[in-house]
Design an enzyme around this catalytic site. Structure first.
Site, PDB file in Angstrom:
ATOM      1  N   ASP A 191       0.887  -1.164   0.000  1.00  0.00           N
ATOM      2  CA  ASP A 191       0.000   0.000   0.000  1.00  0.00           C
ATOM      3  C   ASP A 191       0.927   1.217   0.000  1.00  0.00           C
ATOM      4  OD1 ASP A 191      -1.633   2.126   0.617  1.00  0.00           O
ATOM      5  OD2 ASP A 191      -2.202   1.397   2.610  1.00  0.00           O
ATOM      6  N   LYS A 208       3.179  11.076  -3.937  1.00  0.00           N
ATOM      7  CA  LYS A 208       1.945  10.538  -4.531  1.00  0.00           C
ATOM      8  C   LYS A 208       1.025  11.653  -5.021  1.00  0.00           C
ATOM      9  CE  LYS A 208      -1.584   7.141  -3.259  1.00  0.00           C
ATOM     10  NZ  LYS A 208      -2.035   6.248  -2.195  1.00  0.00           N
ATOM     11  N   GLU A 233      -7.186   0.855  -4.217  1.00  0.00           N
ATOM     12  CA  GLU A 233      -7.120   0.734  -2.760  1.00  0.00           C
ATOM     13  C   GLU A 233      -8.433   0.235  -2.142  1.00  0.00           C
ATOM     14  OE1 GLU A 233      -5.558   4.583  -1.719  1.00  0.00           O
ATOM     15  OE2 GLU A 233      -3.623   4.081  -2.616  1.00  0.00           O
ATOM     16  N   ASP A 265     -12.678   5.040   2.179  1.00  0.00           N
ATOM     17  CA  ASP A 265     -11.226   5.032   2.399  1.00  0.00           C
ATOM     18  C   ASP A 265     -10.688   6.465   2.354  1.00  0.00           C
ATOM     19  OD1 ASP A 265      -8.498   4.735   2.305  1.00  0.00           O
ATOM     20  OD2 ASP A 265      -8.441   3.411   0.576  1.00  0.00           O
TER      21      ASP A 265
END
Ligand code: AMP
Length: 672
Positions: free
Chosen positions: A13, A74, A179, A205
């Site tokens: 992850d 990211k 994800e 999430d």
């Protein structure tokens, strides 16, 4: 399994703020702890004048070295420099970001006394590499294969760029998965025994940088994503930013000074805010205490949960709008949703939980899976399935995903012609046939877009290419553009003329700022070089520490009353001089190399060994085992062991308590 020499595939992850790695072993998922004993690792890389740090060490270094400590890669990956998100984030980052000739953002740091430039992929690859090293240390074998997760709302270029980061890290990226889907797999494995019939599950999430919501149905082993929605720029970091802003203004009000120009002060304040935010998830008040924050001025303040919620009201509202959109798109009544599963660190925020409970009209949310680990958990399961490892628990799990964004072509007048609508199940292949507008047209420029707006200028241009065709009357060529999305959500476009009578040539004009193969290979080489440099630095530090320890341990030994009493003044002076020389040299030669430290270690040995040898010979003239082959501390340890042995023999013969005391002191000080 690793132990049998088989290849083990891991699940990573790769988070905005923290990353987590897991593996499927012994019929269960094991979340792998890092070298600090933590189950998640900061997605930070910090560069200093002589080393590169990744993870916890980099995060710890960020306060003192903010301009060379990189995080949030990211948030940059797969974006253009001119992207408004990059422009607004850039103002808050202490590190420098510039644009290259293709409008690709490039991070600039100072490392090894040189300016170094890295695209976001290179920084992410360092984090991925760290995750790989963590798993290799845990599994005791080399790791190559990995499943990496990305936000469901990541677009085409962001997915490709993440894949490239994996390749730079030397990983074989078996698949990129979403994800929330990974979290759904974790939920599916966890709930396997309890799932009877069809179960509708909503995954919420909210992580450090992104929000992903997803509605899935579970039926037997079949997990099908129905709809997804999300924002690749909404998460814990944004909440932190709001709090930082709030306190910057308070500091300004109180002291008539703006700390924004001081990266170090800002970094310290950001850390404190992130901590305060976490505190507010379980308390209603959090304090900030920062000594000498700016120009020697202390900053002490506090914030209530109510104020925090007020500061982020619009963000929380946005989260709920996306939740609503996802449910509406699914055409499912929310009362038919069986479970609302919370994933991501920011899903712990009480206000977020309360809004979700209000929306779904429920008293409880699913807390069965750890929000920090669920995604890595699911990725590990998926990796084990892909690597063909057999386990009854997971083997038949089948995940079916959907596309997050519509994909299409630009029609005349800048209008979007959607070819694959969003929320279409993947893998999928769809096509569109179009023709020429003008007589004898020999060039057709095709633009590929993603997005939901009618006009392409509001959508995201993925790429463009030119078709070269022989001249024909208007409307005659039947050009078929085929869009194929693979299991990873990556788009492949092909073009052909329907009748196959017309020859066409495709020229790609841009490739969305993606790294070329040659660039990736160059970065792989650079990465190897960086790794070698890191290793060299580690060895150098170890050699320096060993020398320093050796010198101090030697001084402790000769200062011991019992040893001291057996040494002549001259010998003591010789050893002390050697120690002084080494310590003085160490004080001014911090940057020396491993060889230098080892050479000085040998010099110390030269001063120490003959004296020790003499002492041992005096104690036991018949012992021949007095020329140990080790050097430095190890040699000294060995000397002292021998000395202890002989001294103990002396104890038996003379029974002097003093000697026992000496042996105990020396062994206690020196031996581990
Ligand atoms: P993730 O990307 O899932 O690792 O989430 C990281 C984000 O979750 C960071 O922004 C953290 O500050 C945030 N976070 C972690 N724990 C908490 C908490 N107890 N309350 C609020 N935010 C949290």
């Amino acid at each position: 399994m690793a132990a049998n020499g088989e290849r083990v595939a891991i699940g990573i992850d790769l988070g905005t703020t923290y990353s987590c790695v897991a593996v499927w072993r012994n019929d269960q998922v094991e979340v792998i702890v890092n070298d600090q004993g933590n189950r998640t690792t900061p997605s930070y890389v910090s560069f200093t004048q002589n080393q590169r740090m990744i993870g916890d060490a980099a995060l710890n270094n960020a306060s003192t070295n903010p301009i060379n400590s990189v995080f949030d890669a990211k948030r940059l990956i797969g974006r253009k420099f001119s992207d408004p998100m990059v422009q607004s984030d850039k103002k808050l980052w202490p590190f420098k970001v510039i644009a290259d000739d293709n409008d690709k953002p490039i991070i600039v740091v100072n490392h090894n006394h040189k300016e170094k430039r890295f695209p976001a992929e290179a920084i992410s690859s360092m984090v991925l590499e760290k995750m790989r090293e963590i798993s290799e240390a845990y599994l005791g074998s080399k790791v190559k294969d990995a499943v990496i997760t990305v936000p469901a709302y990541f677009n085409e270029s962001q997915r490709q760029a993440t894949k490239d980061a994996g390749a730079i890290a030397g990983l074989n990226v078996m698949r990129i998965i979403n994800e929330p889907s990974a979290a759904a797999i974790a939920y599916g494995v966890d709930m396997k025994a309890c799932i009877r019939g069809r179960r509708n599950v909503f995954i919420f999430d909210l992580g450090g940088g992104t929000l992903d919501v997803s509605l899935l149905t579970f039926e037997m082993e079949d997990i099908q994503v129905k709809t997804i929605a999300g924002d690749t720029h909404l998460g814990g970091e944004d909440f932190d930013n709001r709090m930082v802003d709030y306190f910057v203004k308070e500091f300004q009000r109180k002291n008539k000074m703006d700390i924004r120009g001081d990266p170090r002060a800002l970094r310290r304040l950001r850390f404190a805010c992130e901590k305060a935010k976490r505190t507010l998830s379980c308390n209603t008040l959090a304090t900030i205490e920062l000594d000498f924050l700016y120009q020697g001025i202390d900053f002490y303040s506090s914030i209530t949960r109510a104020k925090f919620e007020e500061l982020n009201k619009d963000y929380f509202q946005k989260c709920m709008e996306l939740v609503e959109k996802c449910v509406i798109d699914s055409k499912m009544d929310k009362s038919n949703i069986h479970d609302v599963v919370l994933v991501g660190g920011s899903s712990r925020i009480p206000k977020v939980r309360q809004l979700l409970m209000d929306f779904f009209g429920r008293k409880d949310l699913c807390n069965r899976i750890n929000p920090d680990e669920a995604v890595a958990h699911g990725a590990a399961v998926h990796a084990s399935i892909l690597s063909g490892e057999f386990s009854e628990k997971v083997q038949s799990l089948l995940l079916r995903e959907v596309t997050p964004l519509s994909l299409g072509l630009e029609k005349h007048g800048g209008i979007m012609e959607t070819i694959i609508p969003r929320n279409t199940m993947i893998p999928t292949t769809m096509d569109h046939v179009f023709t020429t507008h003008f007589h004898n047209q020999t060039n057709i420029l095709i633009h590929v877009y993603e997005g939901e707006r009618q006009t392409t200028r509001h959508n995201n241009l993925l790429g463009k290419f030119v078709l070269e065709i022989p001249p024909y009357p208007r409307g005659v060529p039947q050009i078929k553009v085929c869009f194929q999305i693979d299991e990873e959500g990556i788009l492949h476009v092909s073009v052909k003329e329907k009748s196959n009578r017309i020859n066409m040539k495709v020229t790609i004009i841009n490739d969305k700022g993606r790294l070329s193969r040659a660039e990736i290979e160059r970065m792989v080489r650079e990465n190897e070089k960086n790794k070698a440099e890191d290793e060299r630095y580690k060895k150098k530090v170890e050699a320096k520490n060993a020398l320093e320890n050796y010198a101090y341990n030697m001084r402790n030994a000769i200062n011991d009353e019992d040893i001291s009493s057996k040494l002549s003044l001259e010998d003591k002076q010789k050893i002390n001089d050697a120690i002084d020389l080494v310590l003085k040299w160490l004080g001014i030669n911090d940057a020396a190399e491993q060889d230098d430290f080892e050479r000085y270690s040998k010099d110390l040995s030269k001063a120490f060994d003959p004296i020790m040898l003499k002492m041992i010979k005096d104690l036991s003239p018949t012992d021949n085992d007095v020329t140990p082959s080790t050097v430095g501390n190890d040699k000294m340890k060995r000397w002292l062991q021998i000395l202890a042995k002989h001294t103990l023999q002396a104890v038996y013969s003379t029974l002097t308590g003093d000697i026992i005391g000496f042996v105990c002191t020396v062994i206690g000080d020196i031996l581990p």
